[in-house]
Motif scaffolding. Structure first.
Motif, PDB file in Angstrom:
ATOM      1  N   GLU A 208       0.766  -1.147  -0.005  1.00 25.10           N
ATOM      2  CA  GLU A 208       0.072  -0.156   0.063  1.00 25.10           C
ATOM      3  C   GLU A 208       0.995   1.191  -0.033  1.00 25.10           C
ATOM      4  N   ARG A 209       1.944   1.261   0.616  1.00 22.89           N
ATOM      5  CA  ARG A 209       2.936   2.519   0.858  1.00 22.89           C
ATOM      6  C   ARG A 209       3.429   2.457  -0.630  1.00 22.89           C
ATOM      7  N   ALA A 210       3.711   1.586  -1.318  1.00 23.21           N
ATOM      8  CA  ALA A 210       4.458   1.704  -2.605  1.00 23.21           C
ATOM      9  C   ALA A 210       3.529   2.270  -3.512  1.00 23.21           C
ATOM     10  N   SER A 211       2.312   1.571  -3.619  1.00 25.95           N
ATOM     11  CA  SER A 211       1.225   2.108  -4.420  1.00 25.95           C
ATOM     12  C   SER A 211       0.731   3.684  -4.150  1.00 25.95           C
ATOM     13  N   TYR A 212       0.768   4.079  -3.004  1.00 25.48           N
ATOM     14  CA  TYR A 212       0.609   5.418  -2.538  1.00 25.48           C
ATOM     15  C   TYR A 212       1.867   6.268  -3.233  1.00 25.48           C
ATOM     16  N   TRP A 213       3.132   6.059  -2.880  1.00 23.25           N
ATOM     17  CA  TRP A 213       3.995   6.987  -3.593  1.00 23.25           C
ATOM     18  C   TRP A 213       4.177   6.979  -5.107  1.00 23.25           C
ATOM     19  N   ILE A 214       3.584   5.813  -5.746  1.00 23.02           N
ATOM     20  CA  ILE A 214       3.641   5.679  -7.229  1.00 23.02           C
ATOM     21  C   ILE A 214       2.520   6.366  -7.992  1.00 23.02           C
ATOM     22  N   SER A 215       1.345   6.274  -7.268  1.00 25.56           N
ATOM     23  CA  SER A 215       0.306   6.883  -7.630  1.00 25.56           C
ATOM     24  C   SER A 215       0.099   8.361  -7.587  1.00 25.56           C
ATOM     25  N   HIS A 216      -0.831   9.060  -8.401  1.00 24.84           N
ATOM     26  CA  HIS A 216      -0.764  10.311  -8.648  1.00 24.84           C
ATOM     27  C   HIS A 216      -1.821  11.023  -7.606  1.00 24.84           C
ATOM     28  N   THR A 217      -1.972  12.019  -7.133  1.00 20.65           N
ATOM     29  CA  THR A 217      -2.953  12.451  -6.296  1.00 20.65           C
ATOM     30  C   THR A 217      -4.321  12.330  -6.793  1.00 20.65           C
ATOM     31  N   HIS A 218      -4.251  12.743  -7.876  1.00 18.19           N
ATOM     32  CA  HIS A 218      -5.827  12.630  -8.675  1.00 18.19           C
ATOM     33  C   HIS A 218      -6.446  11.227  -8.816  1.00 18.19           C
ATOM     34  N   ASP A 219      -5.375  10.378  -8.940  1.00 17.07           N
ATOM     35  CA  ASP A 219      -5.925   8.851  -8.938  1.00 17.07           C
ATOM     36  C   ASP A 219      -6.365   8.382  -7.729  1.00 17.07           C
ATOM     37  N   ARG A 220      -5.544   8.684  -6.655  1.00 15.48           N
ATOM     38  CA  ARG A 220      -5.849   8.520  -5.111  1.00 15.48           C
ATOM     39  C   ARG A 220      -7.246   8.893  -5.001  1.00 15.48           C
ATOM     40  N   GLU A 221      -7.476  10.209  -5.168  1.00 13.50           N
ATOM     41  CA  GLU A 221      -8.780  10.805  -4.840  1.00 13.50           C
ATOM     42  C   GLU A 221      -9.992  10.144  -5.627  1.00 13.50           C
ATOM     43  N   ALA A 222      -9.794   9.853  -6.738  1.00 18.04           N
ATOM     44  CA  ALA A 222     -10.766   9.333  -7.665  1.00 18.04           C
ATOM     45  C   ALA A 222     -11.138   7.773  -7.069  1.00 18.04           C
ATOM     46  N   ARG A 223      -9.934   7.099  -6.751  1.00 17.85           N
ATOM     47  CA  ARG A 223     -10.334   5.607  -6.279  1.00 17.85           C
ATOM     48  C   ARG A 223     -11.032   5.744  -4.862  1.00 17.85           C
ATOM     49  N   GLN A 224     -10.788   6.799  -4.091  1.00 24.09           N
ATOM     50  CA  GLN A 224     -11.513   7.083  -2.662  1.00 24.09           C
ATOM     51  C   GLN A 224     -12.984   7.382  -2.997  1.00 24.09           C
ATOM     52  N   LYS A 225     -12.907   8.197  -4.090  1.00 22.61           N
ATOM     53  CA  LYS A 225     -14.520   8.634  -4.422  1.00 22.61           C
ATOM     54  C   LYS A 225     -15.384   7.465  -4.558  1.00 22.61           C
ATOM     55  N   TRP A 226     -14.863   6.627  -5.699  1.00 21.15           N
ATOM     56  CA  TRP A 226     -15.445   5.561  -5.975  1.00 21.15           C
ATOM     57  C   TRP A 226     -15.679   4.593  -4.710  1.00 21.15           C
ATOM     58  N   ALA A 227     -14.642   4.490  -4.063  1.00 22.40           N
ATOM     59  CA  ALA A 227     -14.827   3.507  -2.872  1.00 22.40           C
ATOM     60  C   ALA A 227     -15.893   3.833  -1.947  1.00 22.40           C
ATOM     61  N   THR A 228     -16.049   5.280  -1.661  1.00 26.57           N
ATOM     62  CA  THR A 228     -16.955   5.728  -0.828  1.00 26.57           C
ATOM     63  C   THR A 228     -18.508   5.464  -1.496  1.00 26.57           C
ATOM     64  N   TYR A 229     -18.395   5.740  -2.693  1.00 27.89           N
ATOM     65  CA  TYR A 229     -19.660   5.583  -3.524  1.00 27.89           C
ATOM     66  C   TYR A 229     -20.263   4.304  -3.518  1.00 27.89           C
ATOM     67  N   CYS A 230     -19.315   3.252  -3.546  1.00 31.15           N
ATOM     68  CA  CYS A 230     -19.531   1.594  -3.604  1.00 31.15           C
ATOM     69  C   CYS A 230     -19.989   1.360  -2.071  1.00 31.15           C
ATOM     70  N   PHE A 231     -19.179   1.845  -1.190  1.00 32.28           N
ATOM     71  CA  PHE A 231     -19.832   1.633   0.369  1.00 32.28           C
ATOM     72  C   PHE A 231     -21.187   2.213   0.440  1.00 32.28           C
ATOM     73  N   ILE A 232     -21.622   3.398   0.082  1.00 29.61           N
ATOM     74  CA  ILE A 232     -22.739   4.012   0.490  1.00 29.61           C
ATOM     75  C   ILE A 232     -23.825   3.252  -0.393  1.00 29.61           C
ATOM     76  N   THR A 233     -23.568   2.698  -1.369  1.00 29.98           N
ATOM     77  CA  THR A 233     -24.581   1.701  -2.042  1.00 29.98           C
ATOM     78  C   THR A 233     -24.864   0.387  -1.496  1.00 29.98           C
ATOM     79  N   GLY A 234     -23.548  -0.093  -1.175  1.00 34.54           N
ATOM     80  CA  GLY A 234     -23.577  -1.402  -0.626  1.00 34.54           C
ATOM     81  C   GLY A 234     -24.083  -1.767   0.903  1.00 34.54           C
ATOM     82  N   PHE A 235     -23.819  -0.669   1.614  1.00 32.12           N
ATOM     83  CA  PHE A 235     -23.963  -0.818   3.149  1.00 32.12           C
ATOM     84  C   PHE A 235     -25.530  -1.092   3.531  1.00 32.12           C
ATOM     85  N   PRO A 236     -26.357  -0.417   3.133  1.00 31.06           N
ATOM     86  CA  PRO A 236     -27.899  -0.406   3.247  1.00 31.06           C
ATOM     87  C   PRO A 236     -28.287  -1.829   2.689  1.00 31.06           C
ATOM     88  N   ASN A 237     -27.832  -2.312   1.476  1.00 33.36           N
ATOM     89  CA  ASN A 237     -28.210  -3.685   1.175  1.00 33.36           C
ATOM     90  C   ASN A 237     -27.802  -4.674   2.122  1.00 33.36           C
TER      91      ASN A 237
END
Length: 97
Positions: free
Chosen positions: A56-85
């Motif tokens: 995870e640390r290696a992935s953090y330093w290799i990826s760009h800030t925009h990519d990390r923010e986009a992954r975090q945004k989609w992870a939040t969307y998926c969590f919000i969709t899946g948790f009530p189900n």
């Protein structure tokens, strides 16, 4: 964010109406739980919670800030969709015992 709040309950509504129409609560907790597990699994993959710290640390330093923010945004969307189900599937399952 608003779409994930709409997608989760709409999946629940379709599954609930199908279960009510067929008079089988097993359909509800099977499919709602399946949707919940799929979306929660995608969220876990996107956050990198299944890998070790050094990867995870290696992935953090290799990826760009925009990519990390986009992954975090989609992870939040998926969590919000899946948790009530997943939550309501558990409630129906344990309520029908």
């Amino acid at each position: 964010m608003r779409n994930s709040f709409i997608l989760g309950p709409s999946c629940l509504l379709v599954v609930a109406l199908t279960a009510i129409f067929l008079k089988d609560p097993a359909i509800f907790y099977t499919y709602a739980g399946g949707f919940g597990l799929i979306f929660m699994g995608v969220a876990a993959i996107l956050t990198g919670s299944g890998v070790s710290g050094d990867r995870e640390r290696a992935s953090y330093w290799i990826s760009h800030t925009h990519d990390r923010e986009a992954r975090q945004k989609w992870a939040t969307y998926c969590f919000i969709t899946g948790f009530p189900n997943l939550l309501l599937a558990a409630v129906v399952y344990f309520g029908s015992l």
